[in-house]
Design a protein around this motif. Structure first.
Motif, PDB file in Angstrom:
ATOM      1  N   VAL A 187     -45.175 -60.870  52.150  1.00 19.14           N
ATOM      2  CA  VAL A 187     -45.856 -61.939  53.286  1.00 19.14           C
ATOM      3  C   VAL A 187     -45.438 -63.806  53.448  1.00 19.14           C
ATOM      4  CG1 VAL A 187     -47.816 -62.734  55.400  1.00 19.14           C
ATOM      5  CG2 VAL A 187     -47.183 -60.545  54.476  1.00 19.14           C
ATOM      6  N   LEU A 188     -46.610 -64.221  51.726  1.00 20.76           N
ATOM      7  CA  LEU A 188     -46.597 -65.704  51.073  1.00 20.76           C
ATOM      8  C   LEU A 188     -45.086 -65.946  51.126  1.00 20.76           C
ATOM      9  CD1 LEU A 188     -49.899 -66.023  49.727  1.00 20.76           C
ATOM     10  CD2 LEU A 188     -49.624 -67.103  51.671  1.00 20.76           C
ATOM     11  N   SER A 189     -44.701 -65.527  50.522  1.00 18.25           N
ATOM     12  CA  SER A 189     -42.780 -65.774  50.251  1.00 18.25           C
ATOM     13  C   SER A 189     -41.790 -65.963  51.464  1.00 18.25           C
ATOM     14  CB  SER A 189     -42.349 -64.602  49.291  1.00 18.25           C
ATOM     15  OG  SER A 189     -41.373 -63.674  50.282  1.00 18.25           O
ATOM     16  N   LEU A 190     -42.455 -65.299  53.266  1.00 16.13           N
ATOM     17  CA  LEU A 190     -41.411 -65.891  54.326  1.00 16.13           C
ATOM     18  C   LEU A 190     -42.009 -66.651  54.732  1.00 16.13           C
ATOM     19  CD1 LEU A 190     -42.064 -61.894  55.789  1.00 16.13           C
ATOM     20  CD2 LEU A 190     -39.952 -62.969  54.236  1.00 16.13           C
ATOM     21  N   CYS A 191     -43.293 -67.679  53.906  1.00 17.17           N
ATOM     22  CA  CYS A 191     -43.433 -68.778  54.849  1.00 17.17           C
ATOM     23  C   CYS A 191     -43.452 -70.119  54.517  1.00 17.17           C
ATOM     24  CB  CYS A 191     -45.316 -69.064  54.588  1.00 17.17           C
ATOM     25  SG  CYS A 191     -46.346 -67.324  55.278  1.00 17.17           S
ATOM     26  N   ASP A 192     -42.858 -71.137  54.943  1.00 17.79           N
ATOM     27  CA  ASP A 192     -42.912 -72.249  54.488  1.00 17.79           C
ATOM     28  C   ASP A 192     -43.891 -73.367  53.664  1.00 17.79           C
ATOM     29  OD1 ASP A 192     -39.969 -72.224  55.042  1.00 17.79           O
ATOM     30  OD2 ASP A 192     -40.599 -72.569  57.389  1.00 17.79           O
ATOM     31  N   TRP A 193     -44.940 -72.909  55.352  1.00 20.67           N
ATOM     32  CA  TRP A 193     -46.461 -73.095  54.425  1.00 20.67           C
ATOM     33  C   TRP A 193     -47.548 -73.005  54.981  1.00 20.67           C
ATOM     34  CZ3 TRP A 193     -48.126 -78.393  53.587  1.00 20.67           C
ATOM     35  CH2 TRP A 193     -46.897 -79.168  53.413  1.00 20.67           C
TER      36      TRP A 193
END
Length: 93
Positions: free
Chosen positions: A8-14
């Protein structure tokens, strides 16, 4: 699981959060991270610098003396806003 959180975090910019597992995982993955902390915290977040030496894409914002987290969160959003403006300018050129 840790793998699911990392996915999930790998999909985030921030990521904007407190001192938590996701903060450390996002920081290790090289995701731009803002960690909001109380005025005094433990050794993992050294004082004297806004960027911990082991997490170069992480910014630490400490809460002031009051019990109000709004100032800390406003500063975090300012960082994200500046990044978004910079990203938009790069896309224009």
């Amino acid at each position: 699981t840790l793998e699911q959180i990392a996915a999930v975090l790998s999909l985030c910019d921030w990521l904007i959060c407190d001192d938590s597992g996701p903060a450390h995982l996002a920081s290790c993955l090289g995701i731009n991270t803002v960690v909001c902390l109380p005025e005094y915290s433990d050794w993992r977040w050294p004082r004297g610098s806004d960027t911990p030496p082991w997490y170069p894409k992480t910014t630490v914002i400490r809460k002031n003396h009051s019990d109000d987290w709004n100032d800390c969160l406003s500063k975090a959003w300012e960082k994200v806003d500046l990044w978004m403006l910079s990203k938009q300018e790069k896309q224009k050129s």
